[in-house]
Design an enzyme around this catalytic site. Structure first.
Site, PDB file in Angstrom:
ATOM      1  N   GLY A   1       0.781  -1.345   0.035  1.00 16.24           N
ATOM      2  CA  GLY A   1       0.018   0.003   0.090  1.00 16.24           C
ATOM      3  C   GLY A   1       0.874   1.290  -0.121  1.00 16.24           C
ATOM      4  O   GLY A   1       0.401   2.215   0.152  1.00 16.24           O
ATOM      5  N   CYS A   2       2.140   1.047   0.288  1.00 13.08           N
ATOM      6  CA  CYS A   2       3.140   2.295   0.089  1.00 13.08           C
ATOM      7  C   CYS A   2       3.444   2.764  -1.209  1.00 13.08           C
ATOM      8  O   CYS A   2       3.789   1.959  -2.113  1.00 13.08           O
ATOM      9  CB  CYS A   2       4.312   1.933   0.749  1.00 13.08           C
ATOM     10  SG  CYS A   2       5.660   2.883   0.445  1.00 13.08           S
ATOM     11  N   GLY A   3       3.049   3.877  -1.604  1.00 10.98           N
ATOM     12  CA  GLY A   3       3.055   4.449  -2.881  1.00 10.98           C
ATOM     13  C   GLY A   3       4.650   4.542  -3.414  1.00 10.98           C
ATOM     14  O   GLY A   3       4.811   4.679  -4.584  1.00 10.98           O
TER      15      GLY A   3
END
Length: 277
Positions: free
Chosen positions: A122-124
């Site tokens: 979920g980390c961009g």
């Protein structure tokens, strides 16, 4: 995917809960006496496009077809649900594989821009090849609606209803679609806030919800703003705060971003012209 029979779930008798498992726990007043409690399941989910693994996310093992569709749209892999010919969810040795059959055109485009993102949660930033890709421009959204903030109250009250797992584990995020009249058209939950939003975006595309707004139970990160804008969502409400980059991206792409949403309270960060009392 397992479905667990729950004898008693916080006063809910004979309920069926998907995405949770029982575990022995201890409390300070009974350190020698284990008790049974419910934990949210978190499993690796691999999205595999035309036989090639693209990304592995940690997620709740439910609504995975919606997740695959929403992720594909919010990441710009496809332009419409018609670009996907089929989705097949399969159990794997250490998790779940979601096999997605793309049109030849979209798969060719994916291969051209494919980047190494294995292990992304979920980390961009994870897996992005260059910092210049962070906060990449999104086409400006049109101004097609006005939403009454008075309708937000009911949605906030009903948001908890979406979190069936969260009600018994305290461990999930929720994302819901608010219709113009304030009712919830639908919603999704997941242990990951980005995954919950992707599931909602997938449901929205499948059901054809257009007018209205997205409501998330978490903070609003830049990636959540970007995902919403990529799917044509004009208004994003968040129960918690927004980050500075999220506000910058929302301003650039004409998205109305609202944080600290509580009954009778809200902080409007960008484009208030879509809102009315």
């Amino acid at each position: 995917m397992q479905v667990f029979q729950v004898k008693e779930v916080h006063s809910q008798a004979d309920a069926v809960l998907e995405g949770a498992t029982q575990h022995s726990v201890y409390h300070p007043d009974s350190l020698h006496q284990p008790q049974s409690d419910w934990l949210a399941e978190e499993v690796p989910v691999a999205l595999v496009y035309n036989g090639i693994s693209h990304v592995v996310m940690m997620a709740s093992p439910k609504e995975l077809e919606q997740f695959a569709l929403g992720f594909s749209l919010s990441e710009g892999i496809i332009q419409s649900p018609a670009d996907i010919y089929g989705i097949d969810v399969q159990n794997a040795c250490n998790g779940i594989e979601v096999q997605i059959e793309l049109s030849s055109r979209r798969f060719a485009g994916l291969k051209e821009r494919r980047r190494s993102m294995d292990g992304r949660t979920g980390c961009g930033v994870c897996g992005v090849e260059q910092l210049a890709e962070i906060g990449k421009p999104v086409a400006p959204l049109p101004f097609t609606q006005t939403f009454s903030l008075s309708k937000l109250e009911n949605a906030l009250v009903r948001l908890r209803d979406v979190q069936k797992i969260g009600q018994v584990t305290g461990c999930t995020h929720a994302a819901s679609w608010i219709a113009p009249d304030g009712t919830l058209s639908g919603g999704s939950e997941d242990v990951g806030r980005h995954v919950a939003l992707d599931k909602l975006l997938g449901a929205r595309a499948k059901q054809g919800w257009q007018q209205g707004a997205a409501l998330v139970s978490s903070r609003a990160s830049y990636e959540m703003v970007q995902k919403s804008a990529m799917c044509g969502v004009e208004i994003l409400f968040a129960v918690s705060a927004a980050t500075s980059l999220a506000v910058d991206v929302a301003q650039r792409c004409n998205l109305t971003l609202v944080g600290f949403c509580r009954p009778g309270q809200a902080t409007i960060y960008t484009h208030p012209q879509r809102l009315s009392e």
